[in-house]
Scaffold this motif. Structure first.
Motif, PDB file in Angstrom:
ATOM      1  N   TRP A   1     -51.860  26.884  -8.570  1.00  0.00           N
ATOM      2  CA  TRP A   1     -50.734  27.253  -9.417  1.00  0.00           C
ATOM      3  C   TRP A   1     -50.117  28.585  -9.000  1.00  0.00           C
ATOM      4  O   TRP A   1     -48.913  28.786  -9.175  1.00  0.00           O
ATOM      5  CB  TRP A   1     -51.132  27.268 -10.885  1.00  0.00           C
ATOM      6  CG  TRP A   1     -51.297  25.865 -11.388  1.00  0.00           C
ATOM      7  CD1 TRP A   1     -52.434  25.278 -11.783  1.00  0.00           C
ATOM      8  CD2 TRP A   1     -50.261  24.880 -11.501  1.00  0.00           C
ATOM      9  NE1 TRP A   1     -52.184  23.975 -12.136  1.00  0.00           N
ATOM     10  CE2 TRP A   1     -50.863  23.701 -11.978  1.00  0.00           C
ATOM     11  CE3 TRP A   1     -48.897  24.872 -11.238  1.00  0.00           C
ATOM     12  CZ2 TRP A   1     -50.141  22.538 -12.208  1.00  0.00           C
ATOM     13  CZ3 TRP A   1     -48.169  23.703 -11.462  1.00  0.00           C
ATOM     14  CH2 TRP A   1     -48.790  22.558 -11.938  1.00  0.00           C
ATOM     15  N   VAL A   2     -50.897  29.487  -8.437  1.00  0.00           N
ATOM     16  CA  VAL A   2     -50.330  30.739  -7.923  1.00  0.00           C
ATOM     17  C   VAL A   2     -49.415  30.444  -6.740  1.00  0.00           C
ATOM     18  O   VAL A   2     -48.315  31.002  -6.638  1.00  0.00           O
ATOM     19  CB  VAL A   2     -51.460  31.725  -7.532  1.00  0.00           C
ATOM     20  CG1 VAL A   2     -50.939  32.859  -6.682  1.00  0.00           C
ATOM     21  CG2 VAL A   2     -52.139  32.262  -8.783  1.00  0.00           C
TER      22      VAL A   2
ATOM     23  N   SER B   1     -57.872  25.426  -8.876  1.00  0.00           N
ATOM     24  CA  SER B   1     -56.699  25.163  -9.711  1.00  0.00           C
ATOM     25  C   SER B   1     -55.831  26.414  -9.850  1.00  0.00           C
ATOM     26  O   SER B   1     -54.604  26.343  -9.761  1.00  0.00           O
ATOM     27  CB  SER B   1     -57.159  24.690 -11.088  1.00  0.00           C
ATOM     28  OG  SER B   1     -56.061  24.457 -11.923  1.00  0.00           O
ATOM     29  N   THR B   2     -56.470  27.544 -10.057  1.00  0.00           N
ATOM     30  CA  THR B   2     -55.727  28.806 -10.173  1.00  0.00           C
ATOM     31  C   THR B   2     -54.974  29.114  -8.887  1.00  0.00           C
ATOM     32  O   THR B   2     -53.789  29.485  -8.920  1.00  0.00           O
ATOM     33  CB  THR B   2     -56.694  29.955 -10.512  1.00  0.00           C
ATOM     34  OG1 THR B   2     -57.350  29.654 -11.738  1.00  0.00           O
ATOM     35  CG2 THR B   2     -55.966  31.265 -10.632  1.00  0.00           C
ATOM     36  N   LEU B   3     -55.643  28.954  -7.764  1.00  0.00           N
ATOM     37  CA  LEU B   3     -54.996  29.209  -6.476  1.00  0.00           C
ATOM     38  C   LEU B   3     -53.801  28.277  -6.275  1.00  0.00           C
ATOM     39  O   LEU B   3     -52.736  28.705  -5.820  1.00  0.00           O
ATOM     40  CB  LEU B   3     -56.000  29.044  -5.344  1.00  0.00           C
ATOM     41  CG  LEU B   3     -55.475  29.309  -3.937  1.00  0.00           C
ATOM     42  CD1 LEU B   3     -55.012  30.748  -3.806  1.00  0.00           C
ATOM     43  CD2 LEU B   3     -56.550  28.993  -2.913  1.00  0.00           C
TER      44      LEU B   3
ATOM     45  N   PHE C   1     -62.063  25.616 -11.159  1.00  0.00           N
ATOM     46  CA  PHE C   1     -61.111  26.517 -11.816  1.00  0.00           C
ATOM     47  C   PHE C   1     -60.436  27.459 -10.817  1.00  0.00           C
ATOM     48  O   PHE C   1     -59.228  27.712 -10.916  1.00  0.00           O
ATOM     49  CB  PHE C   1     -61.801  27.324 -12.914  1.00  0.00           C
ATOM     50  CG  PHE C   1     -62.120  26.512 -14.136  1.00  0.00           C
ATOM     51  CD1 PHE C   1     -61.169  25.713 -14.740  1.00  0.00           C
ATOM     52  CD2 PHE C   1     -63.381  26.530 -14.674  1.00  0.00           C
ATOM     53  CE1 PHE C   1     -61.462  24.963 -15.853  1.00  0.00           C
ATOM     54  CE2 PHE C   1     -63.695  25.782 -15.791  1.00  0.00           C
ATOM     55  CZ  PHE C   1     -62.729  24.991 -16.383  1.00  0.00           C
ATOM     56  N   LEU C   2     -61.185  27.960  -9.854  1.00  0.00           N
ATOM     57  CA  LEU C   2     -60.575  28.835  -8.850  1.00  0.00           C
ATOM     58  C   LEU C   2     -59.582  28.074  -7.978  1.00  0.00           C
ATOM     59  O   LEU C   2     -58.511  28.593  -7.651  1.00  0.00           O
ATOM     60  CB  LEU C   2     -61.653  29.486  -7.987  1.00  0.00           C
ATOM     61  CG  LEU C   2     -62.472  30.580  -8.658  1.00  0.00           C
ATOM     62  CD1 LEU C   2     -63.562  31.077  -7.718  1.00  0.00           C
ATOM     63  CD2 LEU C   2     -61.588  31.720  -9.095  1.00  0.00           C
TER      64      LEU C   2
END
Length: 53
Positions: free
Chosen positions: A41-42, A37-39, A34-35
């Protein structure tokens, strides 16, 4: 010399022993997914904002 039957026993263990899974490791693996993936997309959002903003 190892016989073919002994080789098969080593390669395919009997189903009597279930592999032990660490629930903490599973939680850490999902957190890393999840981290990551978040990174990703950021970074994508930042590049879009930079080029079209």
């Amino acid at each position: 010399m190892i016989s073919e039957i002994d080789c098969m026993r080593l390669a395919m263990p009997s189903g009597s022993h279930e592999p032990q899974r660490d629930p903490g490791l599973k939680r850490k693996a999902w957190l890393a997914v999840f981290l990551g993936s978040t990174l990703f997309w950021v970074v994508v959002a930042f590049l879009v904002w930079k080029f079209w903003g």
